[in-house]
Scaffold this motif. Structure first.
Motif, short mmCIF file in Angstrom:
data_model
loop_
_atom_site.label_atom_id
_atom_site.label_comp_id
_atom_site.label_asym_id
_atom_site.label_seq_id
_atom_site.Cartn_x
_atom_site.Cartn_y
_atom_site.Cartn_z
N VAL A 1 2.08 15.09 -7.57
CA VAL A 1 2.71 13.93 -6.94
C VAL A 1 2.05 12.70 -7.53
CG1 VAL A 1 3.36 12.86 -4.76
CG2 VAL A 1 3.00 15.33 -4.86
N GLY A 2 2.83 12.01 -8.34
CA GLY A 2 2.24 10.85 -9.01
C GLY A 2 2.52 9.56 -8.25
N TYR A 3 2.08 8.48 -8.84
CA TYR A 3 2.34 7.17 -8.24
C TYR A 3 3.79 6.77 -8.51
CZ TYR A 3 -2.69 6.61 -7.63
OH TYR A 3 -3.99 6.76 -7.24
N PRO A 4 4.39 6.01 -7.59
CA PRO A 4 5.76 5.55 -7.84
C PRO A 4 5.77 4.48 -8.94
CG PRO A 4 4.93 4.59 -5.82
CD PRO A 4 3.88 5.55 -6.29
N SER A 5 6.97 4.24 -9.45
CA SER A 5 7.10 3.20 -10.48
C SER A 5 6.94 1.83 -9.83
CB SER A 5 8.47 3.30 -11.15
OG SER A 5 9.49 3.02 -10.19
N PHE A 6 6.85 0.82 -10.63
CA PHE A 6 6.64 -0.53 -10.12
C PHE A 6 7.79 -0.95 -9.21
CE2 PHE A 6 4.79 -4.65 -10.03
CZ PHE A 6 5.82 -5.57 -10.05
N ASP A 7 9.00 -0.70 -9.66
CA ASP A 7 10.15 -1.11 -8.84
C ASP A 7 10.18 -0.35 -7.52
OD1 ASP A 7 12.27 -1.39 -11.78
OD2 ASP A 7 11.01 -2.87 -10.77
N ASP A 8 9.87 0.94 -7.61
CA ASP A 8 9.85 1.74 -6.38
C ASP A 8 8.76 1.25 -5.44
OD1 ASP A 8 10.72 4.86 -8.07
OD2 ASP A 8 11.99 3.33 -7.13
N GLU A 9 7.65 0.88 -5.99
CA GLU A 9 6.55 0.41 -5.13
C GLU A 9 6.93 -0.90 -4.44
OE1 GLU A 9 2.85 1.00 -7.04
OE2 GLU A 9 1.68 0.06 -5.44
N ILE A 10 7.70 -1.75 -5.12
CA ILE A 10 8.19 -2.98 -4.50
C ILE A 10 9.06 -2.64 -3.29
CG2 ILE A 10 9.72 -4.98 -4.83
CD1 ILE A 10 7.10 -5.42 -6.22
N LYS A 11 9.92 -1.65 -3.48
CA LYS A 11 10.81 -1.23 -2.38
C LYS A 11 9.99 -0.67 -1.22
CE LYS A 11 14.62 0.06 -5.42
NZ LYS A 11 15.32 1.19 -6.05
N ILE A 12 8.95 0.10 -1.55
CA ILE A 12 8.09 0.68 -0.51
C ILE A 12 7.41 -0.42 0.28
CG2 ILE A 12 5.99 2.05 -0.13
CD1 ILE A 12 6.79 3.66 -2.63
N VAL A 13 6.93 -1.38 -0.44
CA VAL A 13 6.23 -2.50 0.22
C VAL A 13 7.19 -3.24 1.13
CG1 VAL A 13 5.23 -4.76 -0.23
CG2 VAL A 13 4.45 -2.79 -1.52
N ASP A 14 8.40 -3.49 0.62
CA ASP A 14 9.39 -4.19 1.45
C ASP A 14 9.72 -3.40 2.71
OD1 ASP A 14 11.36 -5.59 -1.30
OD2 ASP A 14 9.61 -6.36 -0.20
N LYS A 15 9.86 -2.10 2.55
CA LYS A 15 10.30 -1.26 3.66
C LYS A 15 9.23 -1.19 4.73
CE LYS A 15 12.67 2.72 2.94
NZ LYS A 15 13.82 2.65 3.79
N TYR A 16 7.98 -1.06 4.34
CA TYR A 16 6.94 -0.74 5.31
C TYR A 16 6.08 -1.94 5.72
CZ TYR A 16 8.18 4.09 4.77
OH TYR A 16 8.87 5.27 4.78
N THR A 17 6.46 -3.11 5.24
CA THR A 17 5.74 -4.30 5.68
C THR A 17 6.61 -5.27 6.46
OG1 THR A 17 6.20 -5.41 3.57
CG2 THR A 17 4.10 -4.23 3.77
N SER A 18 7.89 -4.93 6.58
CA SER A 18 8.78 -5.86 7.27
C SER A 18 8.78 -5.59 8.76
CB SER A 18 10.19 -5.75 6.69
OG SER A 18 10.63 -4.40 6.67
N VAL A 19 9.26 -4.44 9.15
CA VAL A 19 9.30 -4.11 10.57
C VAL A 19 8.73 -2.71 10.74
CG1 VAL A 19 11.27 -5.56 11.14
CG2 VAL A 19 11.66 -3.23 10.36
N ILE A 20 8.31 -2.50 11.99
CA ILE A 20 7.85 -1.14 12.28
C ILE A 20 9.09 -0.30 12.58
CG2 ILE A 20 6.54 0.30 13.88
CD1 ILE A 20 4.71 -2.10 14.34
N ARG A 21 9.33 0.70 11.76
CA ARG A 21 10.53 1.51 11.97
C ARG A 21 10.13 2.95 12.24
NH1 ARG A 21 14.18 -0.13 6.75
NH2 ARG A 21 13.87 -2.34 6.90
N GLU A 22 10.91 3.56 13.04
CA GLU A 22 10.77 5.00 13.18
C GLU A 22 11.98 5.63 12.54
OE1 GLU A 22 8.29 5.45 17.32
OE2 GLU A 22 10.08 6.66 16.95
N HIS A 23 11.70 6.43 11.56
CA HIS A 23 12.81 7.01 10.84
C HIS A 23 13.28 8.25 11.57
CE1 HIS A 23 11.94 4.32 7.54
NE2 HIS A 23 10.68 4.59 7.74
N LYS A 24 14.41 8.10 12.16
CA LYS A 24 14.97 9.26 12.85
C LYS A 24 16.06 9.82 11.97
CE LYS A 24 13.96 7.86 17.55
NZ LYS A 24 14.46 7.46 18.85
N LEU A 25 15.80 10.99 11.51
CA LEU A 25 16.77 11.62 10.61
C LEU A 25 17.46 12.76 11.33
CD1 LEU A 25 14.53 11.76 7.43
CD2 LEU A 25 16.32 10.11 7.93
N LYS A 26 18.75 12.87 11.07
CA LYS A 26 19.51 13.97 11.68
C LYS A 26 19.37 15.20 10.80
CE LYS A 26 23.01 11.23 14.00
NZ LYS A 26 24.43 10.88 14.06
#
Lengths: 266, 311
Positions: free
Chosen positions: B174-199
């Motif tokens: 399991v490697g590190y994500p790419s730069f663009d992916d890491e930007i998306k990760i940062v955006d996702k997990y620094t904006s709001v606290i979310r609980e991912h409820k998956l069906k």
């Protein structure tokens, strides 16, 4: 599954037929080419059957044993890996294999027989075969030959032939042996000169034109020799054997007759 | 068969909502589940290994448990133990199942656990049962163990022996994500606290039937032979490999190739499947010799060289 098996059988039969046809055509070309070569060197042309038969057997075996699925996949990308897999698992029955076979059957309908025939190469091969046939006819009619290997073999195998071109001493020796009690038939030269293969060549010698016509083969007709003979014969026969007539030949006559047969073989 | 591709593509897309940039890892984890086998995940801390496995468990409606391995972890902490239960004035021993009694068990940093504890977990992996005292308890199917390892901080660890590493189908890096992916990760997990409820996308029974379908995927004879040649080549190539892979690797590479074919919606195995699965299957099964290690060669480099040489 039955439909799949039928489709595979049809493909195998079609491709085998194409392979057989191509191999036969190539074998014919090889036969014709070797035939020409053997004709030009004076060997028995029917020996050309040997290499062409060997080629036929080897290439036919290779072609038939090659996987037909691979041949089809090389030309049709859609069937790549699928056809081979379906054929290898033809005995397996499960939903996945069934779906694979159905898919292959539907895609096999797009396979055209013409895609396995290289029309350019086929046309070229047929043209070559026709040209070789014409070449053989040409060579046979005009009797063109580079050299005669069979004559070389004959000389090697019969070094002491009475027909060979030895020196004068050889002629004298043979005459002496004939005159010393050898058969009078020896002076007529080697019987094989007047034979072609196993068949004695009965030819009619036209005394006027000195031509040998191969086509005019018929029984030798007895002739009445009423022509004028050279003076040398009358002179010598008068001097040496007045009582011999034409029944017996003196040494000079024998020499004359031997020279005659020698010169005809040259 | 294209239906299966749609299902798995949708699953990967769902996982992508939680874990970004690890599609290939998720595909390999799903392939391992289709093969009914276990996976060793190797990656640096913080690359979402635990989150990835937890998300997959949710989507497949599978029970999930996590074991954090430490040097003081006991086998009974993994398998369960007997406890005294007092009821109605009576005391009796009652077996308390351990965290191994789940469909997906994530054993974090398994190389930190003692060999004894490792073996308890590995027994569960292999036999799908647990023995406690004189009683054997069957584990509920499907059962998977996803163990993780940290490639750094190897001090004070107990590396898994080769015989036990061989029991893992894959070793996934399991490697590190790419730069663009890491930007998306940062955006996702620094904006709001979310609980991912998956069906859940399908049930465990569907997964079990998919495991059966995976084994039904046909393979051509020449591809099968090529796969076995690849594994055999690891045993004879003494230039770079000291110890090669066992016949278990031959079974696993073909099984993994079938799973990959199913995930991609194909009803047959291709050579590309074998080549792709060769890396996770062989990575932990071959031991490089000193000369190869001196040159800085990795096991992936060795596998690539073998793939190039085998025709």
């Amino acid at each position: 599954m039955k439909g799949f098996i039928d489709a595979i059988r049809e493909i195998n039969f079609t491709i085998d037929s194409i392979i057989l046809f191509n191999t036969l055509l190539n074998a014919v070309i090889i036969f014709l080419a070797v035939y020409i070569v053997l004709l030009l060197v004076g060997l028995q042309p029917l020996y050309a059957l040997i290499p062409s038969f060997l080629y036929l057997v080897v290439h036919l075996y290779r072609g038939i044993t090659k996987s037909k699925a691979v041949i089809v996949e090389e030309r049709y990308d859609k069937l790549k890996d699928k056809l081979r897999t379906a054929v290898d698992n033809i005995q397996v029955e499960n939903p996945v294999v069934d779906s694979l076979q159905s898919e292959v059957v539907s895609q096999i309908k797009e396979v055209e027989v013409a895609s396995f025939i290289n029309t350019n190469k086929l046309s070229y091969n047929i043209l070559v075969a026709v040209l070789l046939c014409f070449a053989i006819i040409f060579l046979t009619v005009f009797g063109i030959k580079f050299f005669d290997i069979s004559a070389v073999f004959d000389r090697i195998s019969n070094p002491f032939s009475i027909v060979n071109r030895g020196g004068a001493s050889d002629i004298e020796g043979s005459i002496m042996s004939a005159s010393e009690g050898g058969s009078i038939d020896d002076i007529y030269g080697e019987a094989s000169v007047a034979s072609l293969g196993d068949q004695n060549l009965d030819i009619q010698i036209k005394s006027i034109t000195q031509e040998i016509s191969v086509r005019d083969i018929k029984d030798v007709e007895p002739r009445q020799f009423e022509e004028v003979f050279p003076n040398e014969i009358f002179v010598e026969s008068a001097e040496t054997c007045l009582e011999c007539g034409y029944q017996g030949f003196g040494p000079a006559e024998q020499e004359l007759i031997k020279n005659y047969f020698l010169k005809t073989t040259q | 068969m294209t239906h299966y591709k749609q299902v798995f593509d949708a699953m990967i897309k769902e996982v992508n909502k939680v874990v970004i940039g690890q599609d290939k890892v998720v595909e390999q984890i799903i392939a391992a589940m289709l093969c009914d086998s276990n996976v060793l995940l190797e990656g640096y801390p913080g690359v979402a290994k635990t989150m990835m496995v937890r998300t997959i468990a949710q989507l497949m409606d599978l029970s999930f448990s996590r074991i954090q391995s430490t040097p003081d972890l006991m086998p009974s902490d993994v398998t369960g133990t007997y406890i005294i239960n007092e009821s109605k004035g009576k005391r009796e021993f009652e077996f308390q199942p351990g965290p191994v009694f789940a469909n997906i068990v994530l054993a974090d940093e398994i190389n930190r656990a003692t060999p004894k504890t490792q073996s308890a977990l590995l027994e569960a992996m292999q036999e799908k049962q647990v023995t406690s005292g004189n009683t054997t308890y069957e584990l509920e199917l499907p059962f998977f163990v996803l163990a993780t390892q940290n490639p750094i901080e190897q001090e004070g660890t107990y590396p898994l022996p080769e015989a036990q590493l061989d029991r893992f189908l894959f070793k996934i890096k399991v490697g590190y994500p790419s730069f663009d992916d890491e930007i998306k990760i940062v955006d996702k997990y620094t904006s709001v606290i979310r609980e991912h409820k998956l069906k859940p996308m399908f049930s465990k029974h569907h997964l079990i039937s998919l495991q059966g379908i995976t084994r039904q995927v046909p393979i051509a004879n020449d591809i099968r032979e090529r796969a076995v040649k690849i594994i055999a080549a690891t045993r004879v190539n003494k230039e770079i490999i000291q110890y090669g892979a066992s016949p278990r690797a031959s079974i696993n590479i073909i099984l993994a190739a079938k799973a990959r074919a199913l995930i991609n919606g194909r009803n047959h195995v291709t050579l590309e499947d074998i080549r792709e699965m060769a890396f996770p299957v062989l990575r932990h099964r071959i031991i490089l010799n000193f000369e190869a290690e001196r040159k800085g060669m990795t096991t992936d480099d060795a596998v690539l060289r073998i793939l190039e040489h085998v025709k």
